[in-house]
Design a protein around this motif. Structure first.
Motif, PDB file in Angstrom:
ATOM      1  N   GLN A  54       2.877  18.108  12.171  1.00 18.25           N
ATOM      2  CA  GLN A  54       4.052  18.582  12.494  1.00 18.25           C
ATOM      3  C   GLN A  54       4.107  20.147  12.322  1.00 18.25           C
ATOM      4  OE1 GLN A  54       6.258  16.707  14.465  1.00 18.25           O
ATOM      5  NE2 GLN A  54       4.495  15.159  14.591  1.00 18.25           N
ATOM      6  N   ALA A  55       3.674  20.439  11.167  1.00 18.38           N
ATOM      7  CA  ALA A  55       3.732  21.721  10.650  1.00 18.38           C
ATOM      8  C   ALA A  55       2.807  22.682  11.516  1.00 18.38           C
ATOM      9  CB  ALA A  55       3.579  21.937   9.225  1.00 18.38           C
ATOM     10  N   LYS A  56       1.617  22.207  11.368  1.00 19.31           N
ATOM     11  CA  LYS A  56       0.464  22.847  12.228  1.00 19.31           C
ATOM     12  C   LYS A  56       1.098  23.002  13.597  1.00 19.31           C
ATOM     13  CE  LYS A  56      -4.617  23.037  13.552  1.00 19.31           C
ATOM     14  NZ  LYS A  56      -4.011  23.872  14.319  1.00 19.31           N
ATOM     15  N   ASP A  90       0.750  -1.201  -0.036  1.00 17.56           N
ATOM     16  CA  ASP A  90       0.121   0.032  -0.217  1.00 17.56           C
ATOM     17  C   ASP A  90       0.855   1.396   0.197  1.00 17.56           C
ATOM     18  OD1 ASP A  90       0.972  -0.613   2.447  1.00 17.56           O
ATOM     19  OD2 ASP A  90      -0.930   0.148   3.707  1.00 17.56           O
ATOM     20  N   GLN A  91       1.826   1.219  -0.828  1.00 18.87           N
ATOM     21  CA  GLN A  91       2.917   2.502  -1.044  1.00 18.87           C
ATOM     22  C   GLN A  91       2.114   3.750  -1.208  1.00 18.87           C
ATOM     23  OE1 GLN A  91       6.220   2.673  -0.301  1.00 18.87           O
ATOM     24  NE2 GLN A  91       6.227   0.473   0.135  1.00 18.87           N
ATOM     25  N   ALA A  92       1.028   3.788  -2.060  1.00 17.03           N
ATOM     26  CA  ALA A  92       0.462   5.359  -1.951  1.00 17.03           C
ATOM     27  C   ALA A  92      -0.149   5.584  -0.789  1.00 17.03           C
ATOM     28  CB  ALA A  92      -0.881   4.986  -3.079  1.00 17.03           C
ATOM     29  N   ASP A  93      -0.856   4.712  -0.100  1.00 11.02           N
ATOM     30  CA  ASP A  93      -1.270   5.045   1.324  1.00 11.02           C
ATOM     31  C   ASP A  93      -0.281   5.291   2.192  1.00 11.02           C
ATOM     32  OD1 ASP A  93      -4.265   2.658   1.332  1.00 11.02           O
ATOM     33  OD2 ASP A  93      -4.106   4.684   0.133  1.00 11.02           O
ATOM     34  N   THR A  94       0.737   4.863   2.276  1.00 13.83           N
ATOM     35  CA  THR A  94       2.073   4.953   3.170  1.00 13.83           C
ATOM     36  C   THR A  94       2.436   6.416   3.082  1.00 13.83           C
ATOM     37  OG1 THR A  94       2.581   2.607   3.233  1.00 13.83           O
ATOM     38  CG2 THR A  94       4.059   4.193   3.832  1.00 13.83           C
ATOM     39  N   THR A 145      -4.293  25.665   5.138  1.00 14.40           N
ATOM     40  CA  THR A 145      -5.246  25.067   4.463  1.00 14.40           C
ATOM     41  C   THR A 145      -4.728  23.946   3.620  1.00 14.40           C
ATOM     42  OG1 THR A 145      -6.417  27.153   4.347  1.00 14.40           O
ATOM     43  CG2 THR A 145      -7.152  25.321   2.734  1.00 14.40           C
ATOM     44  N   PRO A 146      -4.926  22.840   3.910  1.00 13.70           N
ATOM     45  CA  PRO A 146      -4.149  21.478   3.144  1.00 13.70           C
ATOM     46  C   PRO A 146      -5.077  21.491   1.859  1.00 13.70           C
ATOM     47  CG  PRO A 146      -5.532  20.671   5.017  1.00 13.70           C
ATOM     48  CD  PRO A 146      -5.548  22.117   5.056  1.00 13.70           C
ATOM     49  N   GLY A 147      -3.999  21.069   0.755  1.00 12.17           N
ATOM     50  CA  GLY A 147      -4.729  20.787  -0.360  1.00 12.17           C
ATOM     51  C   GLY A 147      -4.662  19.267  -0.930  1.00 12.17           C
ATOM     52  N   ILE A 162       3.119  12.165   4.783  1.00  7.80           N
ATOM     53  CA  ILE A 162       2.504  13.494   4.347  1.00  7.80           C
ATOM     54  C   ILE A 162       1.546  14.148   5.374  1.00  7.80           C
ATOM     55  CG2 ILE A 162       1.228  15.161   2.780  1.00  7.80           C
ATOM     56  CD1 ILE A 162       2.570  13.687   0.630  1.00  7.80           C
ATOM     57  N   THR A 163       0.514  13.331   5.815  1.00  6.55           N
ATOM     58  CA  THR A 163      -0.368  13.705   6.814  1.00  6.55           C
ATOM     59  C   THR A 163       0.448  13.821   8.204  1.00  6.55           C
ATOM     60  OG1 THR A 163      -2.283  12.629   5.788  1.00  6.55           O
ATOM     61  CG2 THR A 163      -2.477  13.053   8.144  1.00  6.55           C
ATOM     62  N   PHE A 164       1.350  13.035   8.436  1.00  8.91           N
ATOM     63  CA  PHE A 164       2.095  13.166   9.658  1.00  8.91           C
ATOM     64  C   PHE A 164       2.949  14.448   9.413  1.00  8.91           C
ATOM     65  CE2 PHE A 164       6.796  12.587  11.333  1.00  8.91           C
ATOM     66  CZ  PHE A 164       6.403  12.433  12.584  1.00  8.91           C
ATOM     67  N   VAL A 165       3.474  14.790   8.557  1.00  9.66           N
ATOM     68  CA  VAL A 165       4.319  16.148   8.573  1.00  9.66           C
ATOM     69  C   VAL A 165       3.610  17.203   8.559  1.00  9.66           C
ATOM     70  CG1 VAL A 165       5.952  17.322   6.897  1.00  9.66           C
ATOM     71  CG2 VAL A 165       6.472  14.986   7.277  1.00  9.66           C
TER      72      VAL A 165
END
Length: 171
Positions: A42-44, A27-31, A154-156, A36-39
């Motif tokens: 972190q940014a927020k 499931d590389q795409a999901d990984t 605002t995430p894209g 990206i969601t994790f980072v």
């Protein structure tokens, strides 16, 4: 890594394998989406704590032992040297995948004028996840108030792409 000094390094041990991409997963795409969601989280947290701060170029480098965080200020005129230095660090750390996050300007689609010269440019956080199968990218629009404090991220949409020059850093 001479010219990248001061390259700041820290280490996060992650015990949950689902939190980091590992070669050979089905499931590389999901990984990649997950990191990206994790980072983005972190940014927020960073902007919540330092709303008037500027996010430095940050690389979350994932190896079998955990996540290594590398930070520096990117100099576009030394791009190839920067990539070579990170590639060297990746080999030293046994990096299997990584996520790079950096503030940037985004301009109008199709414009030949550089974004920094466009009056209607957008400030963004550009997040790109890379493994041997390719890349996934998301931008987060940064909204600042008149005093320069970040008031909204605002995430894209996350876009997936095949292998390219960024995957070569893992070779």
């Amino acid at each position: 890594m001479g010219f990248l000094a001061p390259l700041q390094r820290s280490y996060i041990f992650m015990t949950n394998a689902a939190e980091r991409p590992v070669n050979g997963r089905t499931d590389q795409a999901d990984t990649l989406t997950g990191v990206i969601t994790f980072v983005a989280k972190q940014a927020k947290s960073f902007y919540d704590a330092k709303p008037d701060g500027d996010w430095p170029m940050t690389i979350f480098a994932f190896s079998p032992t955990g996540c290594h965080v590398l930070q520096t200020h990117f100099n576009v005129t030394r791009r190839e040297e920067t990539y070579a230095a990170f590639s060297e660090a990746f080999k030293e750390l046994g990096v299997e995948s990584y996520v790079v996050a950096s503030e940037a300007w985004a301009g109008r689609k199709g414009s030949t004028t550089p974004p920094f010269m466009q009056a209607d440019r957008r400030e963004i956080l550009l997040i790109t996840a890379v493994d041997m199968t390719g890349t996934a990218t998301m931008t987060m629009d940064i909204t600042r108030n008149r005093k320069g404090k970040v008031i909204k991220l605002t995430p894209g949409v996350i876009a997936r792409d095949g292998a390219g020059p960024l995957t070569e850093l893992l070779a």
